[in-house]
Design a protein around this motif. Sequence first.
Motif, short mmCIF file in Angstrom:
data_model
loop_
_atom_site.label_atom_id
_atom_site.label_comp_id
_atom_site.label_asym_id
_atom_site.label_seq_id
_atom_site.Cartn_x
_atom_site.Cartn_y
_atom_site.Cartn_z
N PHE A 24 -135.42 -52.30 -95.74
CA PHE A 24 -136.66 -52.25 -96.24
C PHE A 24 -136.73 -50.75 -96.84
N ALA A 25 -136.50 -50.97 -98.24
CA ALA A 25 -136.24 -49.52 -98.96
C ALA A 25 -137.02 -49.61 -100.39
N PRO A 26 -138.36 -49.56 -100.25
CA PRO A 26 -139.07 -49.56 -101.54
C PRO A 26 -138.35 -48.15 -102.63
N ASP A 27 -138.23 -48.54 -103.79
CA ASP A 27 -137.62 -47.50 -104.32
C ASP A 27 -136.07 -46.84 -103.93
N SER A 28 -135.37 -47.67 -103.38
CA SER A 28 -134.21 -47.65 -102.78
C SER A 28 -134.07 -46.50 -101.88
N ILE A 29 -135.34 -46.25 -101.23
CA ILE A 29 -135.54 -45.24 -99.98
C ILE A 29 -135.98 -45.87 -98.93
N ALA A 30 -135.24 -45.75 -97.69
CA ALA A 30 -135.21 -46.23 -96.57
C ALA A 30 -136.60 -45.98 -95.87
N LEU A 31 -137.25 -47.06 -95.77
CA LEU A 31 -138.65 -46.97 -94.72
C LEU A 31 -139.43 -45.98 -95.69
N ARG A 32 -139.61 -46.00 -96.98
CA ARG A 32 -140.67 -45.27 -97.71
C ARG A 32 -140.10 -43.72 -97.29
N GLY A 33 -139.10 -43.42 -97.09
CA GLY A 33 -138.82 -41.83 -96.75
C GLY A 33 -139.14 -41.32 -95.50
N TYR A 34 -139.44 -41.94 -94.44
CA TYR A 34 -139.66 -41.45 -93.14
C TYR A 34 -138.19 -41.22 -92.42
N ASP A 35 -138.13 -40.38 -91.77
CA ASP A 35 -137.09 -39.86 -90.94
C ASP A 35 -136.88 -40.69 -89.75
N VAL A 36 -135.91 -41.81 -89.70
CA VAL A 36 -135.65 -42.55 -88.52
C VAL A 36 -135.34 -41.88 -87.23
N VAL A 37 -134.57 -40.77 -87.29
CA VAL A 37 -134.31 -40.01 -86.02
C VAL A 37 -135.53 -39.37 -85.50
N ALA A 38 -136.44 -39.00 -86.35
CA ALA A 38 -137.52 -38.36 -85.54
C ALA A 38 -138.28 -39.47 -84.83
N PHE A 39 -138.46 -40.65 -84.85
CA PHE A 39 -139.20 -41.42 -83.93
C PHE A 39 -138.58 -41.14 -82.55
N TYR A 40 -137.37 -41.30 -82.67
CA TYR A 40 -136.63 -41.09 -81.43
C TYR A 40 -136.83 -39.58 -80.47
N ALA A 101 -145.39 -46.96 -91.54
CA ALA A 101 -144.54 -46.07 -90.45
C ALA A 101 -145.42 -45.99 -89.37
N ASP A 102 -146.96 -45.98 -89.31
CA ASP A 102 -147.59 -45.88 -88.26
C ASP A 102 -147.66 -47.07 -87.07
N THR A 103 -146.70 -48.23 -87.38
CA THR A 103 -146.77 -49.29 -86.52
C THR A 103 -145.60 -49.15 -85.76
N TRP A 104 -144.66 -48.26 -85.75
CA TRP A 104 -143.46 -48.19 -85.06
C TRP A 104 -143.45 -48.42 -83.57
N HIS A 105 -142.43 -48.94 -82.98
CA HIS A 105 -142.55 -48.76 -81.56
C HIS A 105 -141.00 -48.72 -80.89
N ILE A 106 -140.44 -48.26 -79.99
CA ILE A 106 -139.22 -48.29 -79.69
C ILE A 106 -139.42 -49.03 -78.12
N GLN A 107 -138.48 -50.01 -78.05
CA GLN A 107 -138.35 -50.61 -76.74
C GLN A 107 -136.83 -50.98 -76.45
N GLU A 108 -136.38 -50.72 -75.22
CA GLU A 108 -134.96 -50.51 -74.71
C GLU A 108 -134.03 -49.98 -76.14
#
Length: 144
Positions: A24-40, A101-108
């Motif tokens: 999911f990369a609007p304008d070729s930027i993954a996740l609208r530019g959110y840092d995926v590492v930061a969620f963890y 981005a505000d719908t994120w959830h980490i499971q396992e």
Amino acid sequence: MKQYILLVLLFVTLQTKAQTSEIFAPDSIALRGYDVVAFYTEGKAITGSDKFMYNWKNVKWLFASAEHLALFKANPANYEPQYGGYCAYGLARGYKAPTMADTWHIQENKLYFNYNQKVKTTWQKEQQRFIDSANRKWPEVKFQ
């Protein structure tokens, strides 16, 4: 009229390209530019910076720090969201849908997103069933 038709064709082409992307990369930027590492690591949605950018799976991934960029580069699969960041509930039903981005959830130790908070609430009621269904359907719709 000719310009209108060209604009419509351009829009359809861009929409088709966005939907056929594995990520999911609007304008070729993954996740609208959110840092995926930061969620963890931070437990929240943080916008990344062009200063810390990495190209992976034909899209740009942005990070909030050099440390997050290094963590991702070392093992992208550890941080890549499930279903490429598309809506987990939508995938369970057999289609790709954008996410917030505000719908994120980490499971396992896996990162999931949903279309919006209302969809996330529905998804959480039978989360494992929806994950099982999405896991089966993802290979079919991954590049559609």
